[in-house]
Design a protein around this motif. Sequence first.
Motif, PDB file in Angstrom:
ATOM      1  N   GLY A  12       0.815  -1.217   0.000  1.00 35.88           N
ATOM      2  CA  GLY A  12       0.000   0.000   0.000  1.00 35.88           C
ATOM      3  C   GLY A  12       0.840   1.254   0.000  1.00 35.88           C
ATOM      4  O   GLY A  12       0.522   2.238  -0.678  1.00 35.88           O
ATOM      5  N   ALA A  13       1.928   1.237   0.766  1.00 35.01           N
ATOM      6  CA  ALA A  13       2.808   2.407   0.818  1.00 35.01           C
ATOM      7  C   ALA A  13       3.491   2.643  -0.524  1.00 35.01           C
ATOM      8  O   ALA A  13       3.587   3.785  -0.992  1.00 35.01           O
ATOM      9  CB  ALA A  13       3.850   2.219   1.914  1.00 35.01           C
ATOM     10  N   ILE A  14       3.946   1.583  -1.153  1.00 37.57           N
ATOM     11  CA  ILE A  14       4.607   1.727  -2.458  1.00 37.57           C
ATOM     12  C   ILE A  14       3.612   2.224  -3.500  1.00 37.57           C
ATOM     13  O   ILE A  14       3.920   3.109  -4.300  1.00 37.57           O
ATOM     14  CB  ILE A  14       5.246   0.393  -2.890  1.00 37.57           C
ATOM     15  CG1 ILE A  14       6.439   0.075  -1.996  1.00 37.57           C
ATOM     16  CG2 ILE A  14       5.676   0.444  -4.356  1.00 37.57           C
ATOM     17  CD1 ILE A  14       7.026  -1.302  -2.212  1.00 37.57           C
ATOM     18  N   ASP A  15       2.401   1.668  -3.477  1.00 39.12           N
ATOM     19  CA  ASP A  15       1.396   2.066  -4.464  1.00 39.12           C
ATOM     20  C   ASP A  15       0.937   3.500  -4.246  1.00 39.12           C
ATOM     21  O   ASP A  15       0.638   4.202  -5.210  1.00 39.12           O
ATOM     22  CB  ASP A  15       0.208   1.111  -4.416  1.00 39.12           C
ATOM     23  CG  ASP A  15      -0.736   1.328  -5.578  1.00 39.12           C
ATOM     24  OD1 ASP A  15      -0.231   1.458  -6.709  1.00 39.12           O
ATOM     25  OD2 ASP A  15      -1.952   1.373  -5.366  1.00 39.12           O
ATOM     26  N   SER A  16       0.891   3.950  -3.015  1.00 39.30           N
ATOM     27  CA  SER A  16       0.416   5.317  -2.756  1.00 39.30           C
ATOM     28  C   SER A  16       1.450   6.364  -3.152  1.00 39.30           C
ATOM     29  O   SER A  16       1.105   7.534  -3.287  1.00 39.30           O
ATOM     30  CB  SER A  16       0.039   5.474  -1.286  1.00 39.30           C
ATOM     31  OG  SER A  16       1.191   5.404  -0.472  1.00 39.30           O
ATOM     32  N   MET A  17       2.688   5.964  -3.354  1.00 41.13           N
ATOM     33  CA  MET A  17       3.708   6.933  -3.757  1.00 41.13           C
ATOM     34  C   MET A  17       3.463   7.454  -5.165  1.00 41.13           C
ATOM     35  O   MET A  17       3.880   8.557  -5.495  1.00 41.13           O
ATOM     36  CB  MET A  17       5.109   6.316  -3.664  1.00 41.13           C
ATOM     37  CG  MET A  17       5.573   6.139  -2.236  1.00 41.13           C
ATOM     38  SD  MET A  17       7.311   5.754  -2.027  1.00 41.13           S
ATOM     39  CE  MET A  17       7.557   4.329  -3.030  1.00 41.13           C
ATOM     40  N   GLY A  19       0.579   8.188  -6.419  1.00 44.04           N
ATOM     41  CA  GLY A  19      -0.437   9.227  -6.303  1.00 44.04           C
ATOM     42  C   GLY A  19      -1.580   9.104  -7.274  1.00 44.04           C
ATOM     43  O   GLY A  19      -2.446   9.962  -7.330  1.00 44.04           O
ATOM     44  N   ASP A  20      -1.640   8.061  -8.059  1.00 49.80           N
ATOM     45  CA  ASP A  20      -2.694   7.912  -9.056  1.00 49.80           C
ATOM     46  C   ASP A  20      -4.037   7.559  -8.432  1.00 49.80           C
ATOM     47  O   ASP A  20      -5.067   8.086  -8.812  1.00 49.80           O
ATOM     48  CB  ASP A  20      -2.315   6.839 -10.083  1.00 49.80           C
ATOM     49  CG  ASP A  20      -1.136   7.271 -10.935  1.00 49.80           C
ATOM     50  OD1 ASP A  20      -0.899   8.485 -11.020  1.00 49.80           O
ATOM     51  OD2 ASP A  20      -0.465   6.395 -11.484  1.00 49.80           O
ATOM     52  N   ASP A  21      -4.036   6.620  -7.510  1.00 50.49           N
ATOM     53  CA  ASP A  21      -5.285   6.135  -6.939  1.00 50.49           C
ATOM     54  C   ASP A  21      -5.060   5.752  -5.485  1.00 50.49           C
ATOM     55  O   ASP A  21      -4.020   6.038  -4.913  1.00 50.49           O
ATOM     56  CB  ASP A  21      -5.825   4.957  -7.751  1.00 50.49           C
ATOM     57  CG  ASP A  21      -4.810   3.840  -7.897  1.00 50.49           C
ATOM     58  OD1 ASP A  21      -3.675   3.991  -7.443  1.00 50.49           O
ATOM     59  OD2 ASP A  21      -5.158   2.809  -8.474  1.00 50.49           O
ATOM     60  N   GLY A  26      -2.646  -1.765  -4.167  1.00 44.10           N
ATOM     61  CA  GLY A  26      -1.267  -2.096  -3.788  1.00 44.10           C
ATOM     62  C   GLY A  26      -1.217  -2.954  -2.542  1.00 44.10           C
ATOM     63  O   GLY A  26      -0.382  -3.843  -2.421  1.00 44.10           O
ATOM     64  N   ALA A  27      -2.127  -2.700  -1.605  1.00 47.33           N
ATOM     65  CA  ALA A  27      -2.181  -3.508  -0.392  1.00 47.33           C
ATOM     66  C   ALA A  27      -2.582  -4.942  -0.715  1.00 47.33           C
ATOM     67  O   ALA A  27      -2.033  -5.894  -0.155  1.00 47.33           O
ATOM     68  CB  ALA A  27      -3.155  -2.892   0.601  1.00 47.33           C
ATOM     69  N   ILE A  28      -3.513  -5.098  -1.627  1.00 43.74           N
ATOM     70  CA  ILE A  28      -3.942  -6.449  -2.026  1.00 43.74           C
ATOM     71  C   ILE A  28      -2.792  -7.177  -2.711  1.00 43.74           C
ATOM     72  O   ILE A  28      -2.503  -8.342  -2.405  1.00 43.74           O
ATOM     73  CB  ILE A  28      -5.182  -6.372  -2.938  1.00 43.74           C
ATOM     74  CG1 ILE A  28      -6.378  -5.867  -2.141  1.00 43.74           C
ATOM     75  CG2 ILE A  28      -5.478  -7.727  -3.565  1.00 43.74           C
ATOM     76  CD1 ILE A  28      -7.585  -5.526  -2.982  1.00 43.74           C
ATOM     77  N   LYS A  29      -2.113  -6.496  -3.617  1.00 41.44           N
ATOM     78  CA  LYS A  29      -0.975  -7.118  -4.295  1.00 41.44           C
ATOM     79  C   LYS A  29       0.134  -7.453  -3.304  1.00 41.44           C
ATOM     80  O   LYS A  29       0.761  -8.512  -3.400  1.00 41.44           O
ATOM     81  CB  LYS A  29      -0.447  -6.194  -5.385  1.00 41.44           C
ATOM     82  CG  LYS A  29      -1.381  -6.045  -6.561  1.00 41.44           C
ATOM     83  CD  LYS A  29      -0.845  -5.039  -7.556  1.00 41.44           C
ATOM     84  CE  LYS A  29      -1.852  -4.759  -8.648  1.00 41.44           C
ATOM     85  NZ  LYS A  29      -1.429  -3.664  -9.532  1.00 41.44           N
ATOM     86  N   GLY A  30       0.376  -6.567  -2.356  1.00 39.29           N
ATOM     87  CA  GLY A  30       1.405  -6.828  -1.346  1.00 39.29           C
ATOM     88  C   GLY A  30       1.069  -8.023  -0.486  1.00 39.29           C
ATOM     89  O   GLY A  30       1.937  -8.823  -0.137  1.00 39.29           O
TER      90      GLY A  30
END
Length: 71
Positions: A12-17, A19-21, A26-30
């Motif tokens: 989730g942290a990586i995906d939130s960097m 800034g798109d959505d 990202g949390a699910i993928k992680g």
Amino acid sequence: MSATTIGALIGGAIDSMSGDDSAADGAIKGAIVANVLKFVLPLAVTYAVGWAVLRGATELKARAFGDGGAG
């Protein structure tokens, strides 16, 4: 914390960097990656240790009994 939770937090942290959505995908993928690694890493380590033991036993046999060449 379990590996799944930590994987979800990191994903989730990586995906939130970006800034798109939201960070939910990202949390699910992680979480999925963490669960896969919980299964794959022990198999890889077990295989590596087994290979090293087999290699060492072969080397020990070769040193103890020679190369086995009859000619």
